[in-house]
Design an enzyme around this catalytic site. Sequence first.
Site, PDB file in Angstrom:
ATOM      1  N   PRO A   4     -12.506  -5.759  -4.016  1.00 25.16           N
ATOM      2  CA  PRO A   4     -12.484  -7.220  -4.095  1.00 25.16           C
ATOM      3  C   PRO A   4     -11.565  -7.872  -3.070  1.00 25.16           C
ATOM      4  CG  PRO A   4     -12.249  -6.233  -6.271  1.00 25.16           C
ATOM      5  CD  PRO A   4     -12.194  -5.110  -5.294  1.00 25.16           C
ATOM      6  N   ASN A   5     -12.021  -8.977  -2.541  1.00 25.75           N
ATOM      7  CA  ASN A   5     -11.247  -9.845  -1.636  1.00 25.75           C
ATOM      8  C   ASN A   5     -11.043  -9.264  -0.243  1.00 25.75           C
ATOM      9  OD1 ASN A   5     -10.706 -11.960  -3.617  1.00 25.75           O
ATOM     10  ND2 ASN A   5      -9.475 -10.400  -4.634  1.00 25.75           N
ATOM     11  N   ARG A  12      -7.778 -14.075   5.164  1.00 24.52           N
ATOM     12  CA  ARG A  12      -7.048 -13.870   3.908  1.00 24.52           C
ATOM     13  C   ARG A  12      -5.593 -13.532   4.216  1.00 24.52           C
ATOM     14  NH1 ARG A  12      -7.372  -8.715  -0.262  1.00 24.52           N
ATOM     15  NH2 ARG A  12      -5.891  -9.579  -1.763  1.00 24.52           N
ATOM     16  N   TYR A  17      -2.202  -9.320   5.721  1.00 24.63           N
ATOM     17  CA  TYR A  17      -3.304  -8.391   5.961  1.00 24.63           C
ATOM     18  C   TYR A  17      -3.773  -8.347   7.411  1.00 24.63           C
ATOM     19  CZ  TYR A  17      -3.367  -8.435   0.883  1.00 24.63           C
ATOM     20  OH  TYR A  17      -3.006  -8.331  -0.437  1.00 24.63           O
ATOM     21  N   ASN A  67     -10.506   1.407   0.366  1.00 23.93           N
ATOM     22  CA  ASN A  67      -9.468   0.416   0.065  1.00 23.93           C
ATOM     23  C   ASN A  67      -9.921  -0.296  -1.204  1.00 23.93           C
ATOM     24  OD1 ASN A  67      -7.661  -1.652  -0.230  1.00 23.93           O
ATOM     25  ND2 ASN A  67      -7.646  -2.214   1.943  1.00 23.93           N
ATOM     26  N   ALA A  70      -7.043  -4.605  -5.436  1.00 25.38           N
ATOM     27  CA  ALA A  70      -6.278  -4.607  -6.684  1.00 25.38           C
ATOM     28  C   ALA A  70      -6.827  -3.630  -7.725  1.00 25.38           C
ATOM     29  CB  ALA A  70      -6.240  -6.023  -7.261  1.00 25.38           C
ATOM     30  N   GLU A  91      -7.440   7.050   0.508  1.00 23.41           N
ATOM     31  CA  GLU A  91      -7.113   5.700   0.021  1.00 23.41           C
ATOM     32  C   GLU A  91      -6.293   4.999   1.101  1.00 23.41           C
ATOM     33  OE1 GLU A  91      -5.363   5.536  -3.869  1.00 23.41           O
ATOM     34  OE2 GLU A  91      -4.576   3.505  -3.568  1.00 23.41           O
ATOM     35  N   HIS A  93      -4.462   1.192   2.250  1.00 25.44           N
ATOM     36  CA  HIS A  93      -4.050  -0.192   2.016  1.00 25.44           C
ATOM     37  C   HIS A  93      -3.485  -0.746   3.310  1.00 25.44           C
ATOM     38  CE1 HIS A  93      -4.686   0.175  -2.273  1.00 25.44           C
ATOM     39  NE2 HIS A  93      -4.147   1.369  -2.178  1.00 25.44           N
ATOM     40  N   LEU A  94      -3.927  -1.931   3.653  1.00 16.98           N
ATOM     41  CA  LEU A  94      -3.427  -2.570   4.874  1.00 16.98           C
ATOM     42  C   LEU A  94      -1.925  -2.829   4.779  1.00 16.98           C
ATOM     43  CD1 LEU A  94      -6.414  -4.960   4.919  1.00 16.98           C
ATOM     44  CD2 LEU A  94      -5.871  -3.531   6.890  1.00 16.98           C
ATOM     45  N   ARG A 100       5.961  -4.480  -1.923  1.00 14.92           N
ATOM     46  CA  ARG A 100       5.530  -5.772  -2.460  1.00 14.92           C
ATOM     47  C   ARG A 100       5.803  -5.848  -3.964  1.00 14.92           C
ATOM     48  NH1 ARG A 100      -0.366  -6.912  -0.524  1.00 14.92           N
ATOM     49  NH2 ARG A 100       0.229  -8.993  -1.264  1.00 14.92           N
TER      50      ARG A 100
HETATM   51  C1  DQA Z   1      -4.542  -4.119  -0.529  1.00 14.70           C
HETATM   52  C2  DQA Z   1      -3.283  -4.232  -1.409  1.00 14.70           C
HETATM   53  C3  DQA Z   1      -3.644  -4.630  -2.829  1.00 14.70           C
HETATM   54  O1  DQA Z   1      -2.452  -4.736  -3.622  1.00 14.70           O
HETATM   55  C4  DQA Z   1      -4.357  -5.975  -2.829  1.00 14.70           C
HETATM   56  O2  DQA Z   1      -4.754  -6.291  -4.141  1.00 14.70           O
HETATM   57  C5  DQA Z   1      -5.498  -6.012  -1.907  1.00 14.70           C
HETATM   58  C6  DQA Z   1      -5.327  -5.419  -0.571  1.00 14.70           C
HETATM   59  C7  DQA Z   1      -4.185  -3.820   0.927  1.00 14.70           C
HETATM   60  O3  DQA Z   1      -5.092  -3.429   1.668  1.00 14.70           O
HETATM   61  O4  DQA Z   1      -3.024  -3.969   1.339  1.00 14.70           O
HETATM   62  O5  DQA Z   1      -6.537  -6.567  -2.200  1.00 14.70           O
HETATM   63  O6  DQA Z   1      -5.353  -3.063  -1.023  1.00 14.70           O
END
Ligand code: DQA
Length: 138
Positions: A4-5, A12, A17, A67, A70, A91, A93-94, A100
Amino acid sequence: MNGPNLGILGRREPEIYGTDTLADIVAAVAAEVAARGWEVVPVQRESEGALVEAVHAHWDTAGAIVNPGALMIAGWSLRDALAAYPRPWMEVHLSNVWARESFRHQSVLAPIANGVIAGLGSLGYRLAARALLELAPA
Ligand code: DQA
């Protein structure tokens, strides 16, 4: 595979990011794996169920970069789908999630991933692609 997102990358919260779009990232990953003859199957879904379906639909892939956004925090059905996925997966994460908010410090996926990369922005996807080149059977 992106959760998501992540389809709105580029606009974003770019201070967190970065400014690369998901299309930019897919192109960069494709360039990393092209010499091996691999193609990228880009997947981005806003819901966990749709991501589970995507895992099922792509068992014939050489590996995966995930990725989960959340869904890392409590995506148990995604975890189960990836536990059954027969290929190596990373896995990514950017952002450095451990630098955080504390709710981002838990990943239900990380214990079953082949590896985890966080905090390197879009470079993390490229490095994950290189890892898959090493991990996947020739
Ligand atoms: C994320 C980190 C997550 O905590 C967040 O909810 C995202 C992006 C990252 O790529 O840093 O949607 O996965």
